[in-house]
Design a protein around this motif. Structure first.
Motif, PDB file in Angstrom:
ATOM      1  N   ILE A 168      11.871 -13.616 -13.925  1.00 59.88           N
ATOM      2  CA  ILE A 168      10.491 -13.153 -13.904  1.00 59.88           C
ATOM      3  C   ILE A 168      10.467 -11.742 -14.493  1.00 59.88           C
ATOM      4  O   ILE A 168      10.726 -10.757 -13.801  1.00 59.88           O
ATOM      5  N   ALA A 169      10.187 -11.645 -15.799  1.00 59.82           N
ATOM      6  CA  ALA A 169      10.196 -10.345 -16.457  1.00 59.82           C
ATOM      7  C   ALA A 169       9.009  -9.497 -16.037  1.00 59.82           C
ATOM      8  O   ALA A 169       9.126  -8.271 -15.902  1.00 59.82           O
ATOM      9  N   GLU A 170       7.851 -10.157 -15.828  1.00 61.81           N
ATOM     10  CA  GLU A 170       6.639  -9.439 -15.425  1.00 61.81           C
ATOM     11  C   GLU A 170       5.807 -10.335 -14.535  1.00 61.81           C
ATOM     12  O   GLU A 170       5.647 -11.527 -14.802  1.00 61.81           O
ATOM     13  N   ASP A 171       5.261  -9.750 -13.493  1.00 56.87           N
ATOM     14  CA  ASP A 171       4.396 -10.465 -12.557  1.00 56.87           C
ATOM     15  C   ASP A 171       2.952 -10.278 -13.014  1.00 56.87           C
ATOM     16  O   ASP A 171       2.493  -9.140 -13.153  1.00 56.87           O
ATOM     17  N   GLU A 172       2.247 -11.383 -13.225  1.00 56.85           N
ATOM     18  CA  GLU A 172       0.879 -11.290 -13.736  1.00 56.85           C
ATOM     19  C   GLU A 172      -0.068 -10.599 -12.761  1.00 56.85           C
ATOM     20  O   GLU A 172      -0.952  -9.839 -13.178  1.00 56.85           O
ATOM     21  N   ALA A 173       0.078 -10.859 -11.473  1.00 53.40           N
ATOM     22  CA  ALA A 173      -0.795 -10.224 -10.478  1.00 53.40           C
ATOM     23  C   ALA A 173      -0.053 -10.195  -9.152  1.00 53.40           C
ATOM     24  O   ALA A 173       0.411 -11.236  -8.687  1.00 53.40           O
ATOM     25  N   THR A 174       0.043  -9.020  -8.537  1.00 52.63           N
ATOM     26  CA  THR A 174       0.951  -8.816  -7.414  1.00 52.63           C
ATOM     27  C   THR A 174       0.205  -8.264  -6.201  1.00 52.63           C
ATOM     28  O   THR A 174      -0.138  -7.087  -6.161  1.00 52.63           O
ATOM     29  N   GLY A 175      -0.014  -9.112  -5.207  1.00 57.50           N
ATOM     30  CA  GLY A 175      -0.765  -8.685  -4.035  1.00 57.50           C
ATOM     31  C   GLY A 175      -0.056  -7.631  -3.209  1.00 57.50           C
ATOM     32  O   GLY A 175      -0.670  -6.650  -2.772  1.00 57.50           O
ATOM     33  N   ALA A 176       1.242  -7.808  -2.957  1.00 57.87           N
ATOM     34  CA  ALA A 176       1.963  -6.850  -2.120  1.00 57.87           C
ATOM     35  C   ALA A 176       1.995  -5.472  -2.760  1.00 57.87           C
ATOM     36  O   ALA A 176       1.837  -4.451  -2.076  1.00 57.87           O
ATOM     37  N   ALA A 177       2.201  -5.399  -4.068  1.00 65.75           N
ATOM     38  CA  ALA A 177       2.198  -4.103  -4.743  1.00 65.75           C
ATOM     39  C   ALA A 177       0.818  -3.462  -4.687  1.00 65.75           C
ATOM     40  O   ALA A 177       0.692  -2.244  -4.542  1.00 65.75           O
ATOM     41  N   ALA A 178      -0.236  -4.280  -4.789  1.00 69.28           N
ATOM     42  CA  ALA A 178      -1.597  -3.757  -4.660  1.00 69.28           C
ATOM     43  C   ALA A 178      -1.836  -3.200  -3.264  1.00 69.28           C
ATOM     44  O   ALA A 178      -2.503  -2.168  -3.100  1.00 69.28           O
ATOM     45  N   VAL A 179      -1.290  -3.860  -2.250  1.00 66.50           N
ATOM     46  CA  VAL A 179      -1.378  -3.352  -0.880  1.00 66.50           C
ATOM     47  C   VAL A 179      -0.678  -2.003  -0.780  1.00 66.50           C
ATOM     48  O   VAL A 179      -1.198  -1.041  -0.190  1.00 66.50           O
ATOM     49  N   SER A 180       0.514  -1.913  -1.342  1.00 61.13           N
ATOM     50  CA  SER A 180       1.289  -0.677  -1.282  1.00 61.13           C
ATOM     51  C   SER A 180       0.568   0.472  -1.983  1.00 61.13           C
ATOM     52  O   SER A 180       0.513   1.601  -1.471  1.00 61.13           O
ATOM     53  N   LEU A 181      -0.008   0.195  -3.165  1.00 60.72           N
ATOM     54  CA  LEU A 181      -0.726   1.238  -3.900  1.00 60.72           C
ATOM     55  C   LEU A 181      -1.976   1.680  -3.143  1.00 60.72           C
ATOM     56  O   LEU A 181      -2.279   2.876  -3.070  1.00 60.72           O
ATOM     57  N   THR A 182      -2.689   0.739  -2.584  1.00 60.99           N
ATOM     58  CA  THR A 182      -3.891   1.057  -1.804  1.00 60.99           C
ATOM     59  C   THR A 182      -3.544   1.954  -0.620  1.00 60.99           C
ATOM     60  O   THR A 182      -4.249   2.933  -0.331  1.00 60.99           O
ATOM     61  N   ALA A 183      -2.466   1.625   0.070  1.00 65.22           N
ATOM     62  CA  ALA A 183      -2.043   2.437   1.211  1.00 65.22           C
ATOM     63  C   ALA A 183      -1.623   3.837   0.768  1.00 65.22           C
ATOM     64  O   ALA A 183      -1.903   4.829   1.458  1.00 65.22           O
ATOM     65  N   ALA A 184      -0.946   3.930  -0.380  1.00 66.82           N
ATOM     66  CA  ALA A 184      -0.497   5.232  -0.866  1.00 66.82           C
ATOM     67  C   ALA A 184      -1.674   6.115  -1.278  1.00 66.82           C
ATOM     68  O   ALA A 184      -1.673   7.332  -1.031  1.00 66.82           O
TER      69      ALA A 184
END
Length: 224
Positions: A168-184
């Motif tokens: 998996i070279a690139e993830d098209e859409a990533t919920g967990a990373a979006a959660v992490s960015l929102t929290a940050a």
């Protein structure tokens, strides 16, 4: 055995979305080793196994490992279960219970921000800088590269790179990373990720609400 393929976090025009494999009859694939082989063979960024649809009990695998929490599989399987007539008010993932609901055509989940830890969030000056990154950029570990599209309204451009060596070279859409960015950032976001996907989040302190559109692509029949 059927595997339903969904697109999760579709864009405003219905395009985009990250592919997800859903094995509705999870008990037909018993044991972590068999599930891992199937997830690797399918090659999606995640595959989710429904072990008890009435209780919302699910199990999540990447091509290389099991995940206690992942956003796009949980949003996708919540939509899938409702399509099958189940309430799906609570999803029981390995990390813990995840509330779910729908509103205005969007499927939402609520998760603890701590469940999404462990990803490197790297800010870039411009969306064009994010777009120019190779897939994947050099380095190790999960990378979420992002830039403001319009900071006053919380619009973000992002790309996600698992960099775990499983194809998996690139993830098209990533919920967990979006959660992490929102929290940050401690604020609600609308994230344009990948080629045409959209992720919506709401910051709620210890928790983050995560939502997006879901659509069905096809059904793959294995064996039989």
């Amino acid at each position: 055995m059927d595997v339903r393929v969904l697109r999760v976090f579709t864009g405003p025009d219905g395009s985009g979305g990250n592919l997800l494999g859903v094995v509705h009859d999870g008990p037909a694939v018993p044991g972590a080793a068999a599930r891992q082989r199937l997830a690797a063979g399918l090659g999606f960024s995640e595959t989710v196994f429904v072990d008890d649809p009435a209780r919302g009990q699910v199990d999540i695998f990447t091509p290389s490992g099991r995940l206690p929490f992942a956003g796009h599989p949980l949003v996708g399987v919540a939509w899938h279960l409702r399509q099958r007539g189940y309430a799906a008010d609570v999803l029981r993932a390995p990390a813990g219970d995840v509330p779910s609901w729908t509103a205005d055509g969007t499927t939402w989940i609520r998760a603890r921000a701590s469940w999404a830890a462990g990803r490197l969030l790297r800010q870039h000056a411009l969306p064009a800088d994010v777009d120019a990154l190779p897939a994947p950029p050099p380095g190790d570990g999960w990378l979420y590269a992002w830039s403001w599209q319009h900071e006053p309204t919380g619009r973000v451009r992002a790309r996600g790179f698992p960099r775990r060596g499983d194809g998996i070279a690139e993830d098209e859409a990533t919920g967990a990373a979006a959660v992490s960015l929102t929290a940050a950032l401690r604020r609600d976001l609308t994230i344009a990720q990948g080629s045409a996907s959209r992720i919506r989040t709401r910051y709620e302190g210890e928790y983050v609400t995560l939502g997006g559109g879901v659509d069905s692509v096809e059904v793959i029949t294995i064996g039989g």
